[in-house]
Every structure is written in structure tokens, then in C-alpha cells.
Design a protein around this motif. Sequence first.
Motif, PDB file in Angstrom:
ATOM      1  N   ASP A  24      59.521   9.735  40.960  1.00  0.00           N
ATOM      2  CA  ASP A  24      59.886  10.997  40.114  1.00  0.00           C
ATOM      3  C   ASP A  24      58.303  11.330  39.082  1.00  0.00           C
ATOM      4  OD1 ASP A  24      62.086  12.010  39.544  1.00  0.00           O
ATOM      5  OD2 ASP A  24      63.042  10.133  38.682  1.00  0.00           O
ATOM      6  N   THR A  41      62.753  22.317  42.958  1.00  0.00           N
ATOM      7  CA  THR A  41      62.412  20.986  43.666  1.00  0.00           C
ATOM      8  C   THR A  41      62.627  20.188  44.850  1.00  0.00           C
ATOM      9  OG1 THR A  41      63.201  20.709  41.129  1.00  0.00           O
ATOM     10  CG2 THR A  41      63.199  18.880  42.200  1.00  0.00           C
ATOM     11  N   ARG A  43      62.967  16.892  47.375  1.00  0.00           N
ATOM     12  CA  ARG A  43      63.290  15.656  48.150  1.00  0.00           C
ATOM     13  C   ARG A  43      63.110  15.105  48.892  1.00  0.00           C
ATOM     14  NH1 ARG A  43      63.391  13.202  42.966  1.00  0.00           N
ATOM     15  NH2 ARG A  43      63.722  14.507  41.294  1.00  0.00           N
ATOM     16  N   ASP A  51      59.769   7.236  47.829  1.00  0.00           N
ATOM     17  CA  ASP A  51      61.373   9.298  47.263  1.00  0.00           C
ATOM     18  C   ASP A  51      59.970   9.699  46.932  1.00  0.00           C
ATOM     19  OD1 ASP A  51      63.173   7.994  47.999  1.00  0.00           O
ATOM     20  OD2 ASP A  51      63.205   6.788  45.574  1.00  0.00           O
ATOM     21  N   LYS A  53      58.363  13.840  46.428  1.00  0.00           N
ATOM     22  CA  LYS A  53      59.222  15.089  45.287  1.00  0.00           C
ATOM     23  C   LYS A  53      57.494  15.827  45.180  1.00  0.00           C
ATOM     24  CE  LYS A  53      60.498  15.984  40.942  1.00  0.00           C
ATOM     25  NZ  LYS A  53      60.916  15.571  39.432  1.00  0.00           N
TER      26      LYS A  53
END
Length: 122
Positions: A24, A41, A43, A51, A53
Motif C-alpha cells: 500500500d 486502482t 492491483r 503486491d 499497485k
Amino acid sequence: MNRLVQSLPVALLECFRCDLGFWDACYTTETNCSLGERCYTGRGKAADVLDVKTLGCVKAEECEQETTVELFPNKTVFVMTKHCCNTPFCNSAYKSPIYTVLYLTMASLTTWKIAETSTGSK
């Protein structure tokens, strides 16, 4: 009457933008979308470990579509899905200054390791 309607300015959607973030942690700026675009957004997961983004504006027909992203020639690094919304700054990025340095350090080390593995370096 038609002239009056045609001369009114069209309000463009404002969104957050982040070209690439990890977990994040995402360095965001503000951007204005073009007519017909929505905030999104994106992802995904790089090398089944990291991860990733992204944030920004996208054409409505690209919403909820899965795309592959290649960082190295002929190497698919991650698959991303863009989730859209259509109100100002609805794609807000979670901001946690305490963990940002940790996330960015881990992301850099992981990206370096992926690049090293992809190029066959030892």
C-alpha cells in the motif's frame, strides 16, 4: 439556448495517480482525467510474491479487465486488474508514513532479486 449549454465547461474527474507502488506504499500525485475516463486502482502480484499497485485514470471499457505487464522483454512480471470508480479522488491511496520506508526497501530488494533471476545473473 443551445449556445449556452455548449459553452458551459465540462468538469473532468480528479483522481490520484501512482505509476507503481508496492503493497500500500504508493507515491501519489493528483491528476485530471480526460472526458470519458474513470479513476482506477490497479492491483496485481509480481512473481507471486510482491503486491503491486497503480492509480490513475483509465477508459471505462478497461475497467475490471485483467492485463499482463512486462518489465523485461518476453517476461511477464505481473498480472493486474484495474478496479474503477467515478467520484473525485475515489481511488485514494492508503498512506502510512511509518511503514513506507520499510515497504519501499522490501520492494526494492524484491525487484532487484526478480531482475537478477530474470537476467540469469549470479
